[in-house]
Each structure stands twice: as structure tokens, then as C-alpha cells.
Design a protein around this motif. Structure first.
Motif, PDB file in Angstrom:
ATOM      1  N   THR A 166      18.768  27.846 -17.771  1.00  0.00           N
ATOM      2  CA  THR A 166      17.980  27.671 -16.548  1.00  0.00           C
ATOM      3  C   THR A 166      18.661  26.746 -15.541  1.00  0.00           C
ATOM      4  O   THR A 166      18.272  26.720 -14.372  1.00  0.00           O
ATOM      5  N   TRP A 198      20.964  25.474 -12.733  1.00  0.00           N
ATOM      6  CA  TRP A 198      21.636  26.189 -11.670  1.00  0.00           C
ATOM      7  C   TRP A 198      23.153  26.098 -11.789  1.00  0.00           C
ATOM      8  O   TRP A 198      23.872  27.034 -11.398  1.00  0.00           O
ATOM      9  N   SER A 206      13.407  38.289  -9.051  1.00  0.00           N
ATOM     10  CA  SER A 206      12.836  37.450 -10.090  1.00  0.00           C
ATOM     11  C   SER A 206      11.605  38.147 -10.632  1.00  0.00           C
ATOM     12  O   SER A 206      11.154  39.154 -10.098  1.00  0.00           O
ATOM     13  N   LYS A 237      17.313  29.052  -5.687  1.00  0.00           N
ATOM     14  CA  LYS A 237      15.859  28.972  -5.853  1.00  0.00           C
ATOM     15  C   LYS A 237      15.281  30.146  -6.631  1.00  0.00           C
ATOM     16  O   LYS A 237      14.116  30.124  -7.016  1.00  0.00           O
ATOM     17  N   TYR A 238      16.083  31.187  -6.865  1.00  0.00           N
ATOM     18  CA  TYR A 238      15.604  32.343  -7.602  1.00  0.00           C
ATOM     19  C   TYR A 238      16.121  32.391  -9.040  1.00  0.00           C
ATOM     20  O   TYR A 238      15.637  33.175  -9.843  1.00  0.00           O
ATOM     21  N   TRP A 239      17.122  31.584  -9.347  1.00  0.00           N
ATOM     22  CA  TRP A 239      17.773  31.706 -10.653  1.00  0.00           C
ATOM     23  C   TRP A 239      16.789  31.432 -11.793  1.00  0.00           C
ATOM     24  O   TRP A 239      16.751  32.164 -12.775  1.00  0.00           O
ATOM     25  N   LYS A 294      13.181  30.397 -11.299  1.00  0.00           N
ATOM     26  CA  LYS A 294      12.004  30.028 -10.505  1.00  0.00           C
ATOM     27  C   LYS A 294      10.879  29.575 -11.433  1.00  0.00           C
ATOM     28  O   LYS A 294      10.582  30.211 -12.437  1.00  0.00           O
ATOM     29  N   GLU A 295      10.251  28.454 -11.095  1.00  0.00           N
ATOM     30  CA  GLU A 295       9.201  27.900 -11.948  1.00  0.00           C
ATOM     31  C   GLU A 295       7.881  28.639 -11.751  1.00  0.00           C
ATOM     32  O   GLU A 295       7.557  29.086 -10.649  1.00  0.00           O
ATOM     33  N   LYS A 327      10.144  29.079 -16.757  1.00  0.00           N
ATOM     34  CA  LYS A 327      11.194  29.424 -15.804  1.00  0.00           C
ATOM     35  C   LYS A 327      11.381  30.939 -15.869  1.00  0.00           C
ATOM     36  O   LYS A 327      11.750  31.480 -16.912  1.00  0.00           O
ATOM     37  N   TRP A 328      11.084  31.612 -14.746  1.00  0.00           N
ATOM     38  CA  TRP A 328      11.125  33.065 -14.747  1.00  0.00           C
ATOM     39  C   TRP A 328      12.545  33.591 -14.936  1.00  0.00           C
ATOM     40  O   TRP A 328      13.515  33.024 -14.452  1.00  0.00           O
ATOM     41  N   CYS A 335      15.689  36.254 -14.418  1.00  0.00           N
ATOM     42  CA  CYS A 335      16.286  36.667 -13.151  1.00  0.00           C
ATOM     43  C   CYS A 335      17.188  37.878 -13.368  1.00  0.00           C
ATOM     44  O   CYS A 335      17.767  38.053 -14.441  1.00  0.00           O
TER      45      CYS A 335
END
Length: 435
Positions: A163, A165, A189, A205-207, A209-210, A226-227, A229
Motif C-alpha cells: 500500500t 506509494w 480503484s 491518491k488512487y494507489w 485509496k482509503e 486500502k482499496w 488498484c
């Protein structure tokens, strides 16, 4: 705001649906046209008379129609008996509710385990072809290894923190650095946010995303997640890659991450370089890089017995951690990375002495079978012989598939022109009960 209720008791929906339906229809007429999207009401005669679900009859297999009862599905290329399907099928078995597995043309493989389990609960499998039609057709034969070929598969199972970055940036940069035609064109996402890809920095911000999800059925417990991707390319070299992030679940158990993707088999791209870089970054438990052609993806390529069929499905999917743990390694790929879990299984000096390329990387070893990945297509007998030879140097039973496909001389030549690689890999589930 305002809270609006339609009847005195929520169970009127089950006990007296005509009343509830009439009240809802009446309310809709008092609101602006188009404010509520659904204007029709279900026929009350099709609904249960009490809170116990009525067991609806699935559509006649000779006709098309909408399946009723519990509906499950997933937009992955290969469907297997994962935890979501297991939970749905357990409910169907306990309640005797009709179960329908709904697939689309994107679902190109259904594992034998999932197929058999659906039929054990008297379930059925239907195909729908959106957006052309919403009608369903019953599927009587299990889709097996029906991916478009040839294509390049990369599958990497890792337990590092994916997660961060810093990791995500390096992964995406690896695609840029390998070949400019691998630059992603879209990033998405699980929140279904799509953005034009405007460079690595825009992806942060998409890697991972909470988000917040309920931790139990009651909804009282909530956990931060954490979604996952994914990124795609639809020009030049078409592909789809997904990062299913490493996570610790609510029970404190580690779920390893899974970086996986399928891509057009472009000969100008140095696929080994990309794979090598991704393995360096992930220091995985297990990873494969392989070129799949019709020789290995056709029905019963490695045998017609149940063991071979299941192992073949796992090989085509690129096994995630759960399959590796429960069933073991299905087969050797053109390049296979064995992580620290397999240290005792790999005798690097023995393999090198027998002419195999073995490279120490991180906590494991990367083993390749021939000089060029396209040997799998151009000279499959050579590749197959090398794979068989390597299996003999490993512990019996360590690799599940022992047979090799027959290289049919009548097979058409492999076409490496533009192809559509399997795309749109996410998940969807429609848990619904209706009469």
C-alpha cells in the motif's frame, strides 16, 4: 432532512406486499417525475407471503429469462471457489434457496471446484451479454481455459506492504522504463473512480485509496481498508494489471498481496526485464512469467482427470497465495521465482549443473527454462522438454502437473498480431432473494 416510511411495520413488505407496493407507487406519483429511477412495481403474486423466502423456479433451460433467488458473480477472467462464493453457496445449501452463478463473456474460465459446488446445491450457471441484452442463457458446459491467445501472464504473490506509494510508484515506473508503449492509459480503484493517466505522480491518491467497511454482519464493527488498484492500456499493447494489496484482516491474519496481469504478446517488449524488476521490488513468495498459447489453454491440455483439470485452471489463473497454500504449485512457467518458502526445495547448484539459468534474487531464486520466452510459441517441444527435465530435478509432488501437452503438428501458426487481452477484472456480487 426528512425520514419517510411507507407503512407502519417493515414486515409489511413480506406480509402484505400489495399494500406496501401500492403505497410506494402512490408516493412516487407525488414526487418529481424522474426523481426515482424505478417506476414499475414487481407483481405481488411472485413475492413471498411471509418473511420466509419462497423458493423460486429458475428459468427453463430451453428459454431465456432472468434467474431468481441468490445471484453471484465476479468480473474476473478466471472464476474460482473463493471466500465470497463459498459464503453464498453455504447460505444456498442451508436455506435451499435457488442459486444462480451469472457470468459474462469476460469470465473465460470457471474452476471445476466452483462449477461442481454450484451444482451440488442444485444451482445453475447463466450467461448474460451486456450491454447488448439483459436476457440470460443457461450454460451447460464449464468454460475451461478459453482465454484469448497468445498472451503474456505475470503473477506475483508477496507479503510486503504494497500500500505504500513508494512501492506503487516504482511498480508503475517499471512499466514506463521497460517500454514506453506499456505506459498505462487508465487507472482505476475499487471505488470505480476512473481517470485519464497523466503520469506516475497523478496516481498516488488512487494507489491505495482509503475506505471504511463493516467488519461483521451486524454492521457495528467498522475497519479501515486500502482499496485495491488496477491499470489498463488499450492502445499499442493492450493489457490489464491489478494490485490486490497485502492486508491484515480483522482476525489479525496476513493476506498476501497479488500483482497480476495479462497482456498482448508483443515480441518487441522485453518481458523478462519487466518481470525481473517487479520481482526485485516485491521480493515475492512466488511469481511466474509465462506465454500462453493454444497448446496449453485448450481443453484438457494436461490431462482429463480431475486433478489435472483443477491444476490447469490454477496454472492459467496464475495461482494466488490461497491456492499455493492449499494445493501447491500447479506448474512451472517459462520464468518461475521461488521465494523463501521454497528455499529447501531449490538446489540452485544442482539446477545450474544441469544447464538451467538460476539467479539468486532477494530471498529466493529465479529459474528460467529457455533463453527467450517466445520459445514457448516458436519451439514448444524444446520448452516442454526443458520443463520436464527440470521437474525431474525437483522433489516428486512439488509440482502438481507432471504431464506435458501434446504438441499437435496440425495446430495453426501462432498469430502475434494485435489482440485484446483479458480486461476489466474487478468483482461484483448481487446477494438478492426474490420470488
Amino acid at each position: 432532512g426528512h425520514l419517510v416510511t411507507l407503512t407502519e411495520n417493515i414486515f409489511d413488505v413480506a406480509d402484505n406486499f400489495p399494500l406496501f407496493s401500492a403505497r410506494r407507487a402512490e408516493l412516487k406519483k407525488l414526487l418529481r417525475p424522474g426523481f426515482i429511477r424505478l417506476t414499475n412495481e414487481p407483481l405481488a403474486t411472485e413475492l413471498p407471503e411471509n418473511s420466509t423466502p419462497r423458493h423460486a423456479t429458475p428459468p427453463d433451460p430451453d428459454n431465456t429469462g432472468k434467474p431468481a433467488g441468490m445471484i453471484g458473480g465476479n468480473s474476473g477472467v478466471s472464476l474460482s471457489l473463493d471466500s465470497t462464493f463459498k459464503a453464498q453457496l453455504q447460505i444456498a445449501a442451508a436455506t435451499k434457496a435457488p442459486y444462480a452463478l451469472l457470468v459474462t463473456p469476460l469470465n473465460q474460465v470457471i474452476s471445476k471446484e466452483l462449477w461442481d459446488r454450484v451444482h451440488e446445491v442444485q444451482g445453475t450457471v447463466y450467461q448474460i451479454n451486456p450491454p447488448e441484452t439483459i436476457e440470460t442463457i443457461r450454460i451447460l458446459k464449464r468454460p475451461k481455459s478459453a482465454m484469448r491467445v497468445p498472451y503474456i501472464k505475470i503473477s506475483i504473490v508477496t507479503d510486503i506492504d504494497t500500500t505504500k506509494w513508494e512501492f506503487g510508484r516504482k511498480v508503475l515506473e517499471a512499466f514506463y522504463e521497460t517500454d514506453s508503449r506499456l505506459a498505462p492509459s487508465r487507472l482505476d480503484s475499487d471505488a470505480k473512480i476512473w481517470k485519464l493517466f497523466r503520469g506516475v505522480a497523478a496516481c498516488e491518491k488512487y494507489w491505495a485509496k482509503e475506505g471504511i467497511i463493516n467488519a461483521n454482519k451486524s454492521g457495528r464493527g467498522r475497519v479501515s481498508v486500502k482499496w485495491d488498484c488496477g491499470w489498463t492500456r488499450s492502445e499499442a499493447v493492450e493489457y490489464r494489471y491489478d494490485m490486490i494489496h497485502t492486508m491484515v484482516n480483522q482476525f489479525g491474519e496476513l493476506r498476501p498481496g497479488w500483482l497480476k496481469g495479462d497482456a498482448d504478446a508483443d515480441r518487441k517488449i522485453d518481458w523478462r526485464r519487466l518481470f525481473h524488476r517487479l520481482v526485485e521490488l516485491a521480493n515475492p513468495q512466488f511469481a511466474i512469467l509465462h506465454l500462453f498459447t493454444d497448446i496449453e489453454t485448450r481443453d484438457d491440455a494436461f490431462g482429463a482427470d480431475e486433478h489435472a483439470i483443477i491444476a490447469t485452471d490454477d496454472f492459467l489463473m496464475g495461482p494466488p497465495a490461497a491456492i499455493l497454500k492449499d494445493r501447491g504449485i500447479p506448474n512451472l512457467a517459462w520464468a518461475t521465482f521461488f521465494g523463501r518458502e521454497y528455499t529447501q526445495e531449490i538446489d540452485a547448484e544442482k539446477l545450474r549443473a544441469n544447464g538451467f539459468a538460476v539467479e539468486a534474487m532477494g530471498d529466493g531464486h529465479l529459474v528460467t527454462l529457455t533463453k527467450n520466452i517466445f520459445d514457448v510459441a516458436d519451439n514448444f517441444p524444446l520448452f516442454s522438454a526443458r520443463r520436464s527435465e527440470l521437474k525431474k530435478l525437483l522433489r516428486p509432488g512439488f509440482i502438481r502437473l507432471t504431464n506435458e501437452p501434446l504438441n499437435q503438428a496440425t495446430s495453426p501458426p501462432v498469430d502475434f498480431g494485435p489482440r485484446y487481452a483479458p480486461l476489466l477484472n474487478g468483482s461484483w456480487v448481487i446477494p438478492t432473494m426474490r420470488g
